[in-house]
Design a protein around this motif. Sequence first.
Motif, PDB file in Angstrom:
ATOM      1  N   GLY A  23       0.806  -1.214   0.000  1.00  0.00           N
ATOM      2  CA  GLY A  23       0.000   0.000   0.000  1.00  0.00           C
ATOM      3  C   GLY A  23       0.839   1.263   0.000  1.00  0.00           C
ATOM      4  O   GLY A  23       2.041   1.244   0.309  1.00  0.00           O
ATOM      5  N   LEU A  24       0.198   2.386  -0.318  1.00  0.00           N
ATOM      6  CA  LEU A  24       0.901   3.659  -0.471  1.00  0.00           C
ATOM      7  C   LEU A  24       0.323   4.780   0.374  1.00  0.00           C
ATOM      8  O   LEU A  24       0.770   5.920   0.255  1.00  0.00           O
ATOM      9  CB  LEU A  24       0.871   4.088  -1.948  1.00  0.00           C
ATOM     10  N   VAL A  25      -0.654   4.482   1.247  1.00  0.00           N
ATOM     11  CA  VAL A  25      -1.304   5.553   2.005  1.00  0.00           C
ATOM     12  C   VAL A  25      -1.318   5.288   3.510  1.00  0.00           C
ATOM     13  O   VAL A  25      -2.029   5.970   4.248  1.00  0.00           O
ATOM     14  CB  VAL A  25      -2.751   5.781   1.503  1.00  0.00           C
ATOM     15  N   GLY A  26      -0.543   4.333   3.984  1.00  0.00           N
ATOM     16  CA  GLY A  26      -0.500   4.039   5.413  1.00  0.00           C
ATOM     17  C   GLY A  26      -1.652   3.191   5.902  1.00  0.00           C
ATOM     18  O   GLY A  26      -1.801   2.979   7.107  1.00  0.00           O
ATOM     19  N   GLY A  27      -2.482   2.676   4.991  1.00  0.00           N
ATOM     20  CA  GLY A  27      -3.664   1.938   5.400  1.00  0.00           C
ATOM     21  C   GLY A  27      -3.388   0.582   6.021  1.00  0.00           C
ATOM     22  O   GLY A  27      -4.221   0.055   6.757  1.00  0.00           O
ATOM     23  N   GLY A  28      -2.225  -0.010   5.744  1.00  0.00           N
ATOM     24  CA  GLY A  28      -1.913  -1.336   6.279  1.00  0.00           C
ATOM     25  C   GLY A  28      -0.961  -1.313   7.453  1.00  0.00           C
ATOM     26  O   GLY A  28      -0.492  -2.366   7.895  1.00  0.00           O
ATOM     27  N   VAL A  29      -0.660  -0.131   7.997  1.00  0.00           N
ATOM     28  CA  VAL A  29       0.276  -0.024   9.111  1.00  0.00           C
ATOM     29  C   VAL A  29      -0.483  -0.184  10.424  1.00  0.00           C
ATOM     30  O   VAL A  29      -1.456   0.540  10.667  1.00  0.00           O
ATOM     31  CB  VAL A  29       1.023   1.324   9.079  1.00  0.00           C
ATOM     32  N   PRO A  30      -0.067  -1.113  11.298  1.00  0.00           N
ATOM     33  CA  PRO A  30      -0.776  -1.326  12.564  1.00  0.00           C
ATOM     34  C   PRO A  30      -0.323  -0.326  13.628  1.00  0.00           C
ATOM     35  O   PRO A  30       0.817   0.134  13.623  1.00  0.00           O
ATOM     36  CB  PRO A  30      -0.354  -2.744  12.948  1.00  0.00           C
ATOM     37  N   TYR A  31      -1.232  -0.019  14.524  1.00  0.00           N
ATOM     38  CA  TYR A  31      -0.903   0.808  15.690  1.00  0.00           C
ATOM     39  C   TYR A  31      -1.464   0.108  16.916  1.00  0.00           C
ATOM     40  O   TYR A  31      -2.530   0.421  17.413  1.00  0.00           O
ATOM     41  CB  TYR A  31      -1.454   2.227  15.522  1.00  0.00           C
ATOM     42  N   GLY A  32      -0.711  -0.888  17.387  1.00  0.00           N
ATOM     43  CA  GLY A  32      -1.148  -1.702  18.507  1.00  0.00           C
ATOM     44  C   GLY A  32      -1.883  -2.949  18.044  1.00  0.00           C
ATOM     45  O   GLY A  32      -2.226  -3.103  16.874  1.00  0.00           O
ATOM     46  N   GLY A  33      -2.116  -3.868  18.980  1.00  0.00           N
ATOM     47  CA  GLY A  33      -2.859  -5.084  18.670  1.00  0.00           C
ATOM     48  C   GLY A  33      -2.081  -6.043  17.806  1.00  0.00           C
ATOM     49  O   GLY A  33      -0.872  -6.220  17.992  1.00  0.00           O
ATOM     50  N   LEU A  34      -2.748  -6.636  16.822  1.00  0.00           N
ATOM     51  CA  LEU A  34      -2.079  -7.641  15.996  1.00  0.00           C
ATOM     52  C   LEU A  34      -2.348  -7.417  14.515  1.00  0.00           C
ATOM     53  O   LEU A  34      -3.300  -6.757  14.126  1.00  0.00           O
ATOM     54  CB  LEU A  34      -2.486  -9.063  16.413  1.00  0.00           C
ATOM     55  N   VAL A  35      -1.466  -7.978  13.714  1.00  0.00           N
ATOM     56  CA  VAL A  35      -1.605  -7.968  12.261  1.00  0.00           C
ATOM     57  C   VAL A  35      -2.203  -9.304  11.833  1.00  0.00           C
ATOM     58  O   VAL A  35      -1.729 -10.366  12.248  1.00  0.00           O
ATOM     59  CB  VAL A  35      -0.245  -7.756  11.566  1.00  0.00           C
ATOM     60  N   LEU A  36      -3.235  -9.246  11.022  1.00  0.00           N
ATOM     61  CA  LEU A  36      -3.877 -10.446  10.486  1.00  0.00           C
ATOM     62  C   LEU A  36      -3.401 -10.622   9.050  1.00  0.00           C
ATOM     63  O   LEU A  36      -3.863  -9.946   8.138  1.00  0.00           O
ATOM     64  CB  LEU A  36      -5.396 -10.297  10.533  1.00  0.00           C
ATOM     65  N   SER A  37      -2.441 -11.512   8.848  1.00  0.00           N
ATOM     66  CA  SER A  37      -1.906 -11.756   7.509  1.00  0.00           C
ATOM     67  C   SER A  37      -2.787 -12.753   6.770  1.00  0.00           C
ATOM     68  O   SER A  37      -3.135 -13.812   7.312  1.00  0.00           O
ATOM     69  CB  SER A  37      -0.477 -12.312   7.607  1.00  0.00           C
ATOM     70  N   LEU A  38      -3.128 -12.421   5.518  1.00  0.00           N
ATOM     71  CA  LEU A  38      -3.953 -13.309   4.693  1.00  0.00           C
ATOM     72  C   LEU A  38      -3.118 -14.172   3.763  1.00  0.00           C
ATOM     73  O   LEU A  38      -3.666 -14.834   2.863  1.00  0.00           O
ATOM     74  CB  LEU A  38      -4.945 -12.475   3.869  1.00  0.00           C
ATOM     75  N   ALA A  39      -1.806 -14.212   3.960  1.00  0.00           N
ATOM     76  CA  ALA A  39      -0.907 -14.860   3.001  1.00  0.00           C
ATOM     77  C   ALA A  39      -1.191 -16.346   2.802  1.00  0.00           C
ATOM     78  O   ALA A  39      -0.962 -16.878   1.708  1.00  0.00           O
ATOM     79  CB  ALA A  39       0.543 -14.663   3.452  1.00  0.00           C
ATOM     80  N   ARG A  40      -1.695 -17.030   3.827  1.00  0.00           N
ATOM     81  CA  ARG A  40      -1.916 -18.476   3.707  1.00  0.00           C
ATOM     82  C   ARG A  40      -3.239 -18.819   3.023  1.00  0.00           C
ATOM     83  O   ARG A  40      -3.456 -19.977   2.648  1.00  0.00           O
ATOM     84  CB  ARG A  40      -1.874 -19.131   5.088  1.00  0.00           C
ATOM     85  N   LEU A  41      -4.114 -17.841   2.841  1.00  0.00           N
ATOM     86  CA  LEU A  41      -5.348 -18.081   2.095  1.00  0.00           C
ATOM     87  C   LEU A  41      -5.024 -17.882   0.618  1.00  0.00           C
ATOM     88  O   LEU A  41      -5.350 -16.862   0.005  1.00  0.00           O
ATOM     89  CB  LEU A  41      -6.452 -17.113   2.535  1.00  0.00           C
ATOM     90  N   ASP A  42      -4.353 -18.869   0.037  1.00  0.00           N
ATOM     91  CA  ASP A  42      -3.748 -18.670  -1.283  1.00  0.00           C
ATOM     92  C   ASP A  42      -4.205 -19.683  -2.325  1.00  0.00           C
ATOM     93  O   ASP A  42      -3.480 -19.994  -3.265  1.00  0.00           O
ATOM     94  CB  ASP A  42      -2.230 -18.700  -1.167  1.00  0.00           C
ATOM     95  N   ALA A  43      -5.442 -20.150  -2.201  1.00  0.00           N
ATOM     96  CA  ALA A  43      -5.949 -21.141  -3.156  1.00  0.00           C
ATOM     97  C   ALA A  43      -6.714 -20.465  -4.288  1.00  0.00           C
ATOM     98  O   ALA A  43      -7.481 -19.526  -4.073  1.00  0.00           O
ATOM     99  CB  ALA A  43      -6.864 -22.140  -2.453  1.00  0.00           C
ATOM    100  N   ILE A  44      -6.486 -20.955  -5.502  1.00  0.00           N
ATOM    101  CA  ILE A  44      -7.362 -20.639  -6.628  1.00  0.00           C
ATOM    102  C   ILE A  44      -8.398 -21.760  -6.671  1.00  0.00           C
ATOM    103  O   ILE A  44      -8.100 -22.891  -7.045  1.00  0.00           O
ATOM    104  CB  ILE A  44      -6.577 -20.550  -7.947  1.00  0.00           C
ATOM    105  N   ARG A  45      -9.600 -21.463  -6.250  1.00  0.00           N
ATOM    106  CA  ARG A  45     -10.607 -22.496  -6.041  1.00  0.00           C
ATOM    107  C   ARG A  45     -11.190 -23.018  -7.350  1.00  0.00           C
ATOM    108  O   ARG A  45     -11.460 -24.210  -7.482  1.00  0.00           O
ATOM    109  CB  ARG A  45     -11.742 -21.955  -5.165  1.00  0.00           C
ATOM    110  N   GLU A  46     -11.383 -22.122  -8.325  1.00  0.00           N
ATOM    111  CA  GLU A  46     -12.032 -22.560  -9.563  1.00  0.00           C
ATOM    112  C   GLU A  46     -11.804 -21.531 -10.663  1.00  0.00           C
ATOM    113  O   GLU A  46     -11.812 -20.325 -10.416  1.00  0.00           O
ATOM    114  CB  GLU A  46     -13.540 -22.734  -9.347  1.00  0.00           C
ATOM    115  N   VAL A  47     -11.581 -22.035 -11.860  1.00  0.00           N
ATOM    116  CA  VAL A  47     -11.611 -21.206 -13.062  1.00  0.00           C
ATOM    117  C   VAL A  47     -12.736 -21.737 -13.937  1.00  0.00           C
ATOM    118  O   VAL A  47     -12.705 -22.893 -14.356  1.00  0.00           O
ATOM    119  CB  VAL A  47     -10.272 -21.241 -13.826  1.00  0.00           C
TER     120      VAL A  47
END
Length: 488
Positions: free
Chosen positions: A84-108
Amino acid sequence: MTIENMLLDALDADFVARLRERLGERHVWTDVNEVEPHLVESRNLYRGSATAVVRPKDAAEVAFVLSLCNEANVRVVPQGGNTGLVGGGVPYGGLVLSLARLDAIREVDATNSTITVEAGVTLARIQEAAEAADRLFPLSLASQGTCQIGGNLATNAGGTGVLRYGNTRDLVLGLEVVLADGRIWNGMKRLRKDNTGYDLKHLFVGSEGTLGVITAAVLKLYPRPKATVTAFLGCAGPHEALGVFERLRESAGDQLTAFEFIPRFGLELVLKHADGVVRPLAGDHAAYALVELSSPQEGADLAGTIETVIGGAIEDGLVEDATLGASQSQNAALWKLREMLSEVQGREGGSIKHDISVPVSRVADFIVEASAACEAAMEGVRVCAFGHFGDGNIHFNLSQPVGMEKAAYLREWERFNRIVHDIVHAYDGSIAAEHGIGLIKRDELLRYKDPVAIETMRAIKAALDPKDILNPGKVVALGTDAPSALPG
């Protein structure tokens, strides 16, 4: 930050243990070296803090995390590829929820022209899967090798294909979203027509993770282009470039898939700092346009169409010089001149950036007026106004004067915001075209957005996330302890 929130954001041992029990030891990170890369965005304008990074594997685990955090009043910042380029993904306390493991292409589904993917799939992988089915997924960004589709959806990303295919919002048929309290909304329809009440997916596209966490999506595919032509034009200025655009749109229709504007200063930066690029035209010109026509029809005479338009434009003084790519490698070389433009600006020191849009009919007027206003406000400031001319989106960036100290220059960000954004507002434009609001434009939004719209957005936020745990302080801040908006 209030004492109350400091206590709420401190994750106790039992809380972390419950996360690890459900997600697994390897997918709850608390080590400072593992957490650190998730605290800054790609431009390094903001540095946040977080106690942990969690990496769920599916929507059910995302739901568990959000339910637990909602119960304990712990802040959560969803994060994809963190480009991102606007600071929208920067955390300020708490935890970061990474979506990196949700990486399936379910259907084409080639017949339905849809692809169903999870949020952590990179944009490049979606493009490749579409191509393997002889289809096109038209979203195209410089960061496509690392950005993830969940983040593209959350920010309603734009890119070079908007002229023909629309923003990310226009490419979505269905979504799966986990709400702040852990409930899962299954809106994974593959339908072009579904008129059963409010179209909820549009609440979450562009909401920057403040209303819910997108975990999967059904996306539109298109026929894959079988013929493409790319041209690079030299023009006397933005008004001449706009004139060429109008002629191409009239002649080529939907075959006009990209029209990118590059100023002389921008091309000079690329030729100076980028590796493996060559000057496309023999002389210098005040402005340039990178044009692409494409068609799903093999053998379509796109070169004939563009040559006819360019020929007439040269006769009428709209184009001073032009070249056409004679091969795929030459087309790629022309595109590289545009794609490197964002990266090389940093080699010239500080850059104060504005991602704006105005009506296409006013885009040339805006560039001329805003450039003159900024140059009058600071001697030596160098305007680099470039971007998606065909949809009115200009990246109006200002490189620091030669020899000026970078930190001193960046302290002028608010002053230049007022100059540029006031002109955008007068043109009935938008201060956030494709990068989002995040932190950097949060306070600007309050200045320029309709007050009723702000009230409505806050009401929606309060209804879906009453405890304000999802990416708090971003877009429309509900609390009083939101982090500072401007860099530095």
